[in-house]
Scaffold this motif. Structure first.
Motif, PDB file in Angstrom:
ATOM      1  N   LEU A 295     106.096  65.893  69.391  1.00 16.36           N
ATOM      2  CA  LEU A 295     105.750  65.099  70.565  1.00 16.36           C
ATOM      3  C   LEU A 295     106.789  65.232  71.669  1.00 16.36           C
ATOM      4  CD1 LEU A 295     104.432  61.781  68.946  1.00 16.36           C
ATOM      5  CD2 LEU A 295     103.107  63.710  69.828  1.00 16.36           C
ATOM      6  N   VAL A 296     108.040  65.392  71.289  1.00 12.87           N
ATOM      7  CA  VAL A 296     109.114  65.488  72.278  1.00 12.87           C
ATOM      8  C   VAL A 296     109.142  66.861  72.949  1.00 12.87           C
ATOM      9  CG1 VAL A 296     111.625  65.533  72.575  1.00 12.87           C
ATOM     10  CG2 VAL A 296     110.555  63.716  71.225  1.00 12.87           C
ATOM     11  N   PHE A 297     108.977  67.921  72.176  1.00 11.00           N
ATOM     12  CA  PHE A 297     109.179  69.263  72.708  1.00 11.00           C
ATOM     13  C   PHE A 297     107.903  69.935  73.205  1.00 11.00           C
ATOM     14  CE2 PHE A 297     113.021  68.649  70.244  1.00 11.00           C
ATOM     15  CZ  PHE A 297     113.987  69.230  71.053  1.00 11.00           C
ATOM     16  N   ALA A 298     106.726  69.455  72.794  1.00  7.72           N
ATOM     17  CA  ALA A 298     105.472  70.067  73.250  1.00  7.72           C
ATOM     18  C   ALA A 298     105.032  69.382  74.537  1.00  7.72           C
ATOM     19  CB  ALA A 298     104.400  69.939  72.177  1.00  7.72           C
ATOM     20  N   LYS A 299     105.609  69.781  75.650  1.00  3.34           N
ATOM     21  CA  LYS A 299     105.286  69.180  76.934  1.00  3.34           C
ATOM     22  C   LYS A 299     103.975  69.766  77.455  1.00  3.34           C
ATOM     23  CE  LYS A 299     109.070  66.737  77.214  1.00  3.34           C
ATOM     24  NZ  LYS A 299     109.036  65.261  77.122  1.00  3.34           N
ATOM     25  N   GLU A 300     102.941  68.945  77.482  1.00  5.25           N
ATOM     26  CA  GLU A 300     101.648  69.391  77.972  1.00  5.25           C
ATOM     27  C   GLU A 300     101.420  68.935  79.409  1.00  5.25           C
ATOM     28  OE1 GLU A 300      98.258  69.406  74.991  1.00  5.25           O
ATOM     29  OE2 GLU A 300      99.435  67.685  74.304  1.00  5.25           O
TER      30      GLU A 300
ATOM     31  N   HIS B 261     104.192  83.531  77.629  1.00  2.00           N
ATOM     32  CA  HIS B 261     104.623  84.937  77.665  1.00  2.00           C
ATOM     33  C   HIS B 261     105.121  85.433  76.317  1.00  2.00           C
ATOM     34  CE1 HIS B 261     108.415  82.713  78.133  1.00  2.00           C
ATOM     35  NE2 HIS B 261     109.032  83.789  77.690  1.00  2.00           N
ATOM     36  N   HIS B 262     105.323  84.544  75.351  1.00  2.63           N
ATOM     37  CA  HIS B 262     105.749  84.987  74.017  1.00  2.63           C
ATOM     38  C   HIS B 262     104.632  85.701  73.279  1.00  2.63           C
ATOM     39  CE1 HIS B 262     109.558  82.897  74.387  1.00  2.63           C
ATOM     40  NE2 HIS B 262     108.905  81.797  74.733  1.00  2.63           N
ATOM     41  N   GLY B 263     103.400  85.442  73.667  1.00  5.44           N
ATOM     42  CA  GLY B 263     102.274  86.161  73.081  1.00  5.44           C
ATOM     43  C   GLY B 263     101.699  85.480  71.857  1.00  5.44           C
ATOM     44  N   PRO B 264     100.472  85.831  71.526  1.00  7.79           N
ATOM     45  CA  PRO B 264      99.773  85.186  70.419  1.00  7.79           C
ATOM     46  C   PRO B 264     100.392  85.472  69.061  1.00  7.79           C
ATOM     47  CG  PRO B 264      98.537  87.070  71.226  1.00  7.79           C
ATOM     48  CD  PRO B 264      99.650  86.848  72.194  1.00  7.79           C
ATOM     49  N   GLY B 265     100.928  86.678  68.877  1.00  8.64           N
ATOM     50  CA  GLY B 265     101.507  87.013  67.577  1.00  8.64           C
ATOM     51  C   GLY B 265     102.683  86.123  67.226  1.00  8.64           C
ATOM     52  N   THR B 266     103.544  85.879  68.206  1.00 10.75           N
ATOM     53  CA  THR B 266     104.701  85.016  67.976  1.00 10.75           C
ATOM     54  C   THR B 266     104.275  83.590  67.652  1.00 10.75           C
ATOM     55  OG1 THR B 266     106.041  86.353  69.477  1.00 10.75           O
ATOM     56  CG2 THR B 266     106.822  84.134  68.998  1.00 10.75           C
TER      57      THR B 266
ATOM     58  N   GLY C 255     112.750  78.692  71.375  1.00 14.80           N
ATOM     59  CA  GLY C 255     113.184  77.565  70.559  1.00 14.80           C
ATOM     60  C   GLY C 255     112.270  76.364  70.704  1.00 14.80           C
ATOM     61  N   ARG C 256     111.859  76.097  71.933  1.00 15.94           N
ATOM     62  CA  ARG C 256     110.970  74.962  72.157  1.00 15.94           C
ATOM     63  C   ARG C 256     109.587  75.212  71.567  1.00 15.94           C
ATOM     64  NH1 ARG C 256     109.597  73.092  78.107  1.00 15.94           N
ATOM     65  NH2 ARG C 256     107.540  72.276  77.630  1.00 15.94           N
ATOM     66  N   LEU C 257     109.121  76.447  71.633  1.00 11.35           N
ATOM     67  CA  LEU C 257     107.839  76.787  71.029  1.00 11.35           C
ATOM     68  C   LEU C 257     107.890  76.570  69.513  1.00 11.35           C
ATOM     69  CD1 LEU C 257     104.977  77.933  71.432  1.00 11.35           C
ATOM     70  CD2 LEU C 257     105.940  80.215  71.103  1.00 11.35           C
ATOM     71  N   ILE C 258     109.008  76.962  68.910  1.00  7.81           N
ATOM     72  CA  ILE C 258     109.166  76.754  67.465  1.00  7.81           C
ATOM     73  C   ILE C 258     109.121  75.271  67.123  1.00  7.81           C
ATOM     74  CG2 ILE C 258     110.804  76.949  65.545  1.00  7.81           C
ATOM     75  CD1 ILE C 258     111.749  79.598  66.809  1.00  7.81           C
ATOM     76  N   LEU C 259     109.837  74.456  67.870  1.00  8.06           N
ATOM     77  CA  LEU C 259     109.872  73.025  67.588  1.00  8.06           C
ATOM     78  C   LEU C 259     108.533  72.356  67.888  1.00  8.06           C
ATOM     79  CD1 LEU C 259     113.441  72.202  68.975  1.00  8.06           C
ATOM     80  CD2 LEU C 259     112.731  72.357  66.585  1.00  8.06           C
TER      81      LEU C 259
END
Length: 527
Positions: free
Chosen positions: A254-259, A186-191, A40-44
């Motif tokens: 900006l909120v969900f993409a924690k770098e 771990h979700h992989g490049p395709g996802t 979910g966070r990756l999607i956002l």
């Protein structure tokens, strides 16, 4: 130069950024491993792609026809699009390299994404209000519904805003793709790739929906002014909504993409008792970075360039083609011709909406197709499909103009069958467009992850092979069409030829891998 034997994965590579290991980022510094990210966070995290694509869809569907109402000729509109290629050649490689090396506490990519989005918002407001600004600067004081001449102040303001918009788009696009590479984990490049393409498709759908409606001036009547009539007010309303939507998408990303901040060279092991070597900075660092491109990258650049030579004429003139050759309108003609042209533009925007829907569904099928037959076959097949589609576009134009005697605008109005065929063609092109948006970037990301070079830099260099063809088409398409009656048919015919050459070149140049190799690398995330 074929990169035979290179193991590729479709999708945005999982290594090479904040979520990768060691030096995969290509910047040469230490990057801490991020915690596993939820789906979910990756999607956002990729939502900003939808906001940028919303404005890009409006730009593609509305701006070429609109600027002709301000005084630019059909031939000159192609020169206006030179700003995109120039911005791509200058901005994307630099931003890609600098984002690889950015040590901000906010992370590598987010500072560039934020800056680019703020500039995009400013640019679209300038474009939307260009007619009003031109009126204030001294353009004609006549009511816009009565005046059909040139408005040069408005045109200049518009072109400046258009150039700023393209520079800003290029500031965001590379880091946004690299961000998904950094976070895929771990979700992989395709996802990760499917998520990014899906956001782009959603942005396209919303943008083309906004462009195809004729009701913004009714919903927000205050948008109409003496200098800005219905078509202008509709453009203005669509772009103001684009600002709101992009702002929302930006905040979510900006909120969900924690770098994790990049540490620079400090943590790199060095030879005995030797200080760490300082990283190059400045424009020369981009040129030096070209020496470190991964094996197989030159062949990808060549085929990408040929592929875009076949696509850009359609991207540049698709809605203008509907307004002129299919609906037989004229943006500078009498009231009936102007209305016919505007109807064609809206129909073209609806066709692009259908195109985006097909693109969105197709994006989820690309990785399975590549696992089954390999990315090279998928890419080459898409070029042959474009070859057939561009040839069909030219044939449809001749069909629509079969009773043509004189200028395009004097041809009889096309029947409903021709319009239906055009919409089917728009929808069909969503399949190869999904491949265009996915496979070249996927191949590049995987090469960067397995062979080094830096995700940001490699993505920026790939963009050069996209923008150079755009320069060629922007410089040549207008004069080329001018030689053959000021229509769009010659450019589409030329595009069909480029697609054929690109498909043949891809058979020999693109990296060749076995299906077994591809499955194993793709399932492993490309590490």
């Amino acid at each position: 130069m074929a990169g035979g034997g290179v193991e590729l994965s479709v999708g945005v590579a999982g290594g090479g950024g904040a979520g990768g290991n060691g030096n995969n980022g290509g910047a040469g510094g230490a990057v801490e491993t991020t915690e596993p990210i939820s789906l979910g966070r990756l999607i956002l995290s990729g939502m900003v792609a939808g906001g940028v694509q919303y404005g890009w869809a409006l730009q593609l569907s509305l701006l070429t026809p609109y600027v002709q109402t301000l005084g630019l000729s059909h031939a000159l509109t192609s020169f206006m699009w030179l700003c995109g290629p120039i911005a791509g050649m200058v901005v994307q490689p630099c931003v890609g390299l600098y984002s690889d090396r950015c040590t901000s506490k906010w992370g590598r990519r987010r500072p560039y994404i934020l800056t680019g989005c703020v500039l995009i918002c400013f640019a679209v407001v300038v474009i939307g209000f260009s007619a009003d600004i031109g009126y204030a600067l001294g353009d004609t004081k006549e009511e816009c519904s009565l005046y059909h001449g040139s408005r040069w102040h408005a045109a200049i303001v518009y072109v400046l805003g258009f150039w700023l918009l393209d520079f800003s788009n290029n500031t965001v696009q590379g880091p946004a793709r690299a961000l998904m590479a950094d976070l895929s984990g771990h979700h992989g490049p395709g996802t990760a790739n499917s998520i990014f393409c899906s956001w782009m498709a959603l942005g396209n759908i919303l943008g083309y929906s906004s462009g195809s409606t004729n009701n913004w001036h009714k919903w927000f009547p205050f948008l109409k002014t003496r200098a800005c009539c219905e078509a202008c007010a509709n453009l203005k309303g669509a772009f103001l909504v684009a600002v709101i939507f992009l702002s929302l998408c930006l905040v979510v990303t900006l909120v969900f993409a924690k770098e994790i901040p990049y540490k620079g060279n400090a943590a790199l092991p060095t030879k005995a008792n030797e200080p760490a070597e300082a990283e190059d900075t400045g424009p020369l660092a981009v040129l030096k970075g070209f020496k470190n491109l991964p094996t197989g990258m030159p062949s990808v650049l060549v085929v990408t360039g040929l592929t875009w030579l076949s696509w850009f004429p359609f991207i540049l003139y698709d809605t203008d083609w509907m307004g002129r050759e299919i609906y037989h309108g004229d943006p500078k003609g009498n009231d009936a011709q102007v209305e016919a042209f505007n109807q064609g533009v809206r129909a073209g925007a609806f066709g692009l909406l259908l195109n985006s829907i097909v693109l969105g569904f197709s994006s989820f099928l690309i990785e399975p197709m590549c696992r089954r037959v390999g990315p090279r076959v998928v890419w080459v097949t898409s070029n042959f499909l474009v070859c057939v589609a561009m040839a069909a576009t030219a044939l449809i134009s001749f069909w629509s103009l079969k009773d043509f005697h004189g200028s395009v605008q004097r041809a009889i109005t096309a029947n409903s069958e021709i319009k239906a065929v055009c919409l089917v063609l728009f929808a069909f092109l969503g399949v190869p467009l999904a491949i265009l948006y996915s496979v070249p970037f996927a191949v590049t990301a995987q090469l960067a992850a397995t062979r080094g070079g830096g995700q940001g830099l490699c993505t920026g260099v790939l963009n050069i092979s996209i923008v150079v063809p755009q320069v060629v088409i922007a410089l040549g398409a207008g004069p080329w069409d001018e030689l053959f009656g000021k229509g769009n048919i010659p450019a589409f015919g030329l595009a069909s030829g480029f697609a054929l050459v690109g498909g043949i070149a891809g058979l020999f140049l693109l990296p060749k891998i076995s299906k077994r190799q591809f499955r194993s690398v793709s399932m492993g995330g490309g590490h």
